[in-house]
Design a protein around this motif. Structure first.
Motif, PDB file in Angstrom:
ATOM      1  N   UNK A  63      52.436  24.383 -11.264  1.00 45.24           N
ATOM      2  CA  UNK A  63      51.003  25.791 -11.156  1.00 45.24           C
ATOM      3  C   UNK A  63      50.058  26.652 -13.247  1.00 45.24           C
ATOM      4  N   UNK A  64      51.218  27.354 -13.432  1.00 43.38           N
ATOM      5  CA  UNK A  64      51.204  27.354 -14.824  1.00 43.38           C
ATOM      6  C   UNK A  64      50.307  26.892 -15.594  1.00 43.38           C
ATOM      7  N   UNK A  65      51.289  25.371 -15.392  1.00 40.93           N
ATOM      8  CA  UNK A  65      50.327  24.523 -16.325  1.00 40.93           C
ATOM      9  C   UNK A  65      49.540  23.419 -15.902  1.00 40.93           C
ATOM     10  N   UNK A  66      48.825  24.104 -15.361  1.00 36.92           N
ATOM     11  CA  UNK A  66      47.522  23.921 -14.585  1.00 36.92           C
ATOM     12  C   UNK A  66      47.165  22.813 -13.960  1.00 36.92           C
ATOM     13  N   UNK A  67      48.052  22.565 -13.044  1.00 38.52           N
ATOM     14  CA  UNK A  67      48.474  21.482 -11.694  1.00 38.52           C
ATOM     15  C   UNK A  67      47.472  21.838 -10.618  1.00 38.52           C
ATOM     16  N   UNK A  68      47.538  21.498  -9.840  1.00 38.92           N
ATOM     17  CA  UNK A  68      46.718  21.604  -8.435  1.00 38.92           C
ATOM     18  C   UNK A  68      47.257  20.791  -7.103  1.00 38.92           C
ATOM     19  N   UNK A  69      48.004  20.275  -7.380  1.00 44.29           N
ATOM     20  CA  UNK A  69      49.036  19.627  -6.733  1.00 44.29           C
ATOM     21  C   UNK A  69      50.290  19.139  -6.904  1.00 44.29           C
ATOM     22  N   UNK A  70      51.787  18.874  -6.379  1.00 42.25           N
ATOM     23  CA  UNK A  70      52.864  18.520  -7.356  1.00 42.25           C
ATOM     24  C   UNK A  70      53.513  17.965  -5.714  1.00 42.25           C
ATOM     25  N   UNK A  71      53.399  16.149  -5.820  1.00 47.66           N
ATOM     26  CA  UNK A  71      53.883  15.733  -4.959  1.00 47.66           C
ATOM     27  C   UNK A  71      55.560  14.698  -5.142  1.00 47.66           C
ATOM     28  N   UNK A  72      56.412  15.453  -4.498  1.00 38.87           N
ATOM     29  CA  UNK A  72      57.685  14.997  -4.568  1.00 38.87           C
ATOM     30  C   UNK A  72      57.841  13.068  -4.890  1.00 38.87           C
ATOM     31  N   UNK A  73      58.709  12.847  -5.645  1.00 39.48           N
ATOM     32  CA  UNK A  73      58.910  11.488  -5.800  1.00 39.48           C
ATOM     33  C   UNK A  73      59.791  11.408  -4.956  1.00 39.48           C
ATOM     34  N   UNK A  74      60.283  10.092  -4.070  1.00 41.51           N
ATOM     35  CA  UNK A  74      59.640   8.826  -3.807  1.00 41.51           C
ATOM     36  C   UNK A  74      58.412   9.641  -3.281  1.00 41.51           C
ATOM     37  N   UNK A  75      56.803   9.144  -4.099  1.00 38.80           N
ATOM     38  CA  UNK A  75      55.870   8.755  -2.795  1.00 38.80           C
ATOM     39  C   UNK A  75      55.705   7.794  -1.680  1.00 38.80           C
ATOM     40  N   UNK A 109      53.044   6.502  -0.168  1.00 40.25           N
ATOM     41  CA  UNK A 109      51.515   5.916  -0.140  1.00 40.25           C
ATOM     42  C   UNK A 109      50.572   6.547   0.919  1.00 40.25           C
ATOM     43  N   UNK A 110      51.101   7.323   2.133  1.00 40.67           N
ATOM     44  CA  UNK A 110      49.760   7.648   2.036  1.00 40.67           C
ATOM     45  C   UNK A 110      49.606   8.938   2.319  1.00 40.67           C
ATOM     46  N   UNK A 111      51.004   9.626   1.660  1.00 43.71           N
ATOM     47  CA  UNK A 111      51.288  10.986   1.638  1.00 43.71           C
ATOM     48  C   UNK A 111      49.818  11.069   0.178  1.00 43.71           C
ATOM     49  N   UNK A 112      50.655  10.291  -1.314  1.00 44.31           N
ATOM     50  CA  UNK A 112      49.217  10.113  -1.695  1.00 44.31           C
ATOM     51  C   UNK A 112      47.637   9.849  -1.744  1.00 44.31           C
ATOM     52  N   UNK A 113      47.596   8.554  -0.773  1.00 42.52           N
ATOM     53  CA  UNK A 113      46.179   8.674  -0.258  1.00 42.52           C
ATOM     54  C   UNK A 113      45.702   9.313  -0.180  1.00 42.52           C
ATOM     55  N   UNK A 134      52.951   1.411  -7.617  1.00 47.76           N
ATOM     56  CA  UNK A 134      52.274   2.074  -6.584  1.00 47.76           C
ATOM     57  C   UNK A 134      50.493   3.163  -6.339  1.00 47.76           C
ATOM     58  N   UNK A 135      51.192   3.848  -8.168  1.00 45.29           N
ATOM     59  CA  UNK A 135      49.567   4.576  -7.411  1.00 45.29           C
ATOM     60  C   UNK A 135      48.303   4.220  -7.973  1.00 45.29           C
TER      61      UNK A 135
END
Length: 127
Positions: free
Chosen positions: A91-103, A105-109, A15-16
């Motif tokens: 965030x502490x690990x350096x991430x900018x965003x966390x998207x929940x599964x199930x993904x 597609x429109x949100x990932x895009x 999907x990704x």
């Protein structure tokens, strides 16, 4: 643009990668954290999309190492856990965003587009 995708679930990685291709970008795919870091050393990438729960090295470890070497590289985490405490760990690990599964597609895009370095709406915050 080249995006490093780290996902051990084949259905999710398909999907990704399909969405990345539809957006006109290239990707390299790793099935575990160790392979992701090896690819990161070998290739120039413009963004990291990583599952948190990975074999060998987890997504947090991968993100920390990537962030040490590329402080401004956009990092998008995906996970089945979207609690506030988990978002803070991302965030502490350096991430900018966390998207929940199930993904979705429109949100990932939408988030991929907003995190592109040349995007006028570049957003780098956990959501």
């Amino acid at each position: 643009m080249q995006i490093l995708v780290v996902e051990d679930n084949k259905a999710v990685s398909l999907i990704i990668c399909r969405i990345i291709e539809e957006m006109g970008h290239d990707y390299v795919l790793a099935a575990d954290g160790e392979a992701a870091l090896r690819l990161f050393q070998q290739r120039e990438v413009d963004m990291l999309v990583a599952d948190v729960e990975l074999p060998i090295l987890d997504g947090f470890t991968v993100a920390r190492e990537v962030r040490n070497q590329a402080p401004t590289l956009p990092i998008l985490f995906i996970s089945g856990n979207s609690s506030e405490a988990y978002r803070q760990q991302c965030l502490d690990a350096g991430g900018d965003i966390l998207l929940p599964k199930p993904l979705k597609p429109s949100e990932l895009r939408r988030w991929l587009q907003s995190m592109m370095p040349d995007s006028p709406h570049a957003s780098h915050a956990i959501a």
